[in-house]
Design a protein around this motif. Structure first.
Motif, PDB file in Angstrom:
ATOM      1  N   ILE A  40      11.096  68.952  41.860  1.00 40.64           N
ATOM      2  CA  ILE A  40      12.686  68.820  41.782  1.00 40.64           C
ATOM      3  C   ILE A  40      13.067  67.575  41.331  1.00 40.64           C
ATOM      4  O   ILE A  40      12.410  66.780  41.546  1.00 40.64           O
ATOM      5  N   SER A  41      14.087  67.755  40.468  1.00 33.85           N
ATOM      6  CA  SER A  41      14.544  66.478  39.940  1.00 33.85           C
ATOM      7  C   SER A  41      16.223  66.521  40.449  1.00 33.85           C
ATOM      8  O   SER A  41      16.621  67.396  40.488  1.00 33.85           O
ATOM      9  N   ILE A  42      16.560  65.609  40.907  1.00 32.15           N
ATOM     10  CA  ILE A  42      18.022  65.516  41.647  1.00 32.15           C
ATOM     11  C   ILE A  42      18.783  64.392  41.014  1.00 32.15           C
ATOM     12  O   ILE A  42      18.117  63.337  40.891  1.00 32.15           O
ATOM     13  N   GLY A  43      19.997  64.621  40.842  1.00 38.79           N
ATOM     14  CA  GLY A  43      21.075  63.519  40.202  1.00 38.79           C
ATOM     15  C   GLY A  43      21.744  63.413  41.505  1.00 38.79           C
ATOM     16  O   GLY A  43      22.615  64.288  42.325  1.00 38.79           O
ATOM     17  N   VAL A  44      22.123  62.157  41.816  1.00 40.31           N
ATOM     18  CA  VAL A  44      22.863  61.691  42.849  1.00 40.31           C
ATOM     19  C   VAL A  44      24.246  60.989  42.374  1.00 40.31           C
ATOM     20  O   VAL A  44      24.215  60.173  41.402  1.00 40.31           O
ATOM     21  N   SER A  45      25.273  61.124  42.890  1.00 41.55           N
ATOM     22  CA  SER A  45      26.428  60.416  42.504  1.00 41.55           C
ATOM     23  C   SER A  45      27.270  60.472  43.739  1.00 41.55           C
ATOM     24  O   SER A  45      27.136  61.027  44.799  1.00 41.55           O
ATOM     25  N   GLU A  46      28.489  59.572  43.859  1.00 42.68           N
ATOM     26  CA  GLU A  46      29.483  59.596  44.871  1.00 42.68           C
ATOM     27  C   GLU A  46      30.744  59.613  44.298  1.00 42.68           C
ATOM     28  O   GLU A  46      30.849  59.202  43.124  1.00 42.68           O
ATOM     29  N   ILE A  47      31.774  59.894  44.975  1.00 39.95           N
ATOM     30  CA  ILE A  47      33.279  59.778  44.646  1.00 39.95           C
ATOM     31  C   ILE A  47      33.677  58.478  44.310  1.00 39.95           C
ATOM     32  O   ILE A  47      33.371  57.619  45.343  1.00 39.95           O
ATOM     33  N   GLU A  48      34.220  58.102  43.457  1.00 45.47           N
ATOM     34  CA  GLU A  48      34.964  56.690  43.348  1.00 45.47           C
ATOM     35  C   GLU A  48      36.207  56.796  43.063  1.00 45.47           C
ATOM     36  O   GLU A  48      36.926  57.755  42.836  1.00 45.47           O
ATOM     37  N   GLU A  49      36.778  55.577  43.588  1.00 47.92           N
ATOM     38  CA  GLU A  49      38.375  55.485  43.626  1.00 47.92           C
ATOM     39  C   GLU A  49      39.085  55.544  42.215  1.00 47.92           C
ATOM     40  O   GLU A  49      40.048  56.060  42.122  1.00 47.92           O
ATOM     41  N   THR A  50      38.428  55.464  41.144  1.00 45.32           N
ATOM     42  CA  THR A  50      38.984  55.720  39.945  1.00 45.32           C
ATOM     43  C   THR A  50      38.710  57.178  39.308  1.00 45.32           C
ATOM     44  O   THR A  50      39.283  57.395  38.256  1.00 45.32           O
ATOM     45  N   ASP A  51      37.998  57.988  39.999  1.00 37.53           N
ATOM     46  CA  ASP A  51      37.898  59.545  39.764  1.00 37.53           C
ATOM     47  C   ASP A  51      39.335  60.239  39.707  1.00 37.53           C
ATOM     48  O   ASP A  51      39.841  60.105  40.696  1.00 37.53           O
ATOM     49  N   ILE A  52      39.726  60.843  38.426  1.00 35.83           N
ATOM     50  CA  ILE A  52      40.938  61.410  38.435  1.00 35.83           C
ATOM     51  C   ILE A  52      40.884  62.773  38.811  1.00 35.83           C
ATOM     52  O   ILE A  52      41.891  63.538  38.926  1.00 35.83           O
TER      53      ILE A  52
END
Length: 78
Positions: A40-52
């Motif tokens: 399995i390959s997994i991409g990780v991210s998080e919500i940033e203040e600049t996300d519209i």
């Protein structure tokens, strides 16, 4: 598949993703008299203040998934 981890930062999400990757790697399947070891390959991210909108962190996670695959698959990409 998308997994949301409320109140979790990117670093902790990466640790969880790595644990999940290892669990998948430990699974042994048998098909047509052949042992198969899934990866399995997994991409990780998080919500940033600049996300519209909600699409931005999902796009980053998708981009990180493809980076993980390009780096050799069966990895966690941040």
């Amino acid at each position: 598949l998308c997994v949301l981890l409320p109140s979790t930062n990117k670093s902790t999400a990466s640790i969880i993703a790595e644990k999940l990757r290892k669990i998948v790697l430990s699974i042994s399947l048998r098909a047509e008299n052949e042992d198969i070891s899934p990866t399995i390959s997994i991409g990780v991210s998080e919500i940033e203040e600049t996300d519209i909108d909600h699409a931005a962190p999902l796009k980053r996670a998708d981009d990180n998934l493809y980076k993980a695959k390009e780096a050799g698959r069966n990895r966690v990409g941040e």
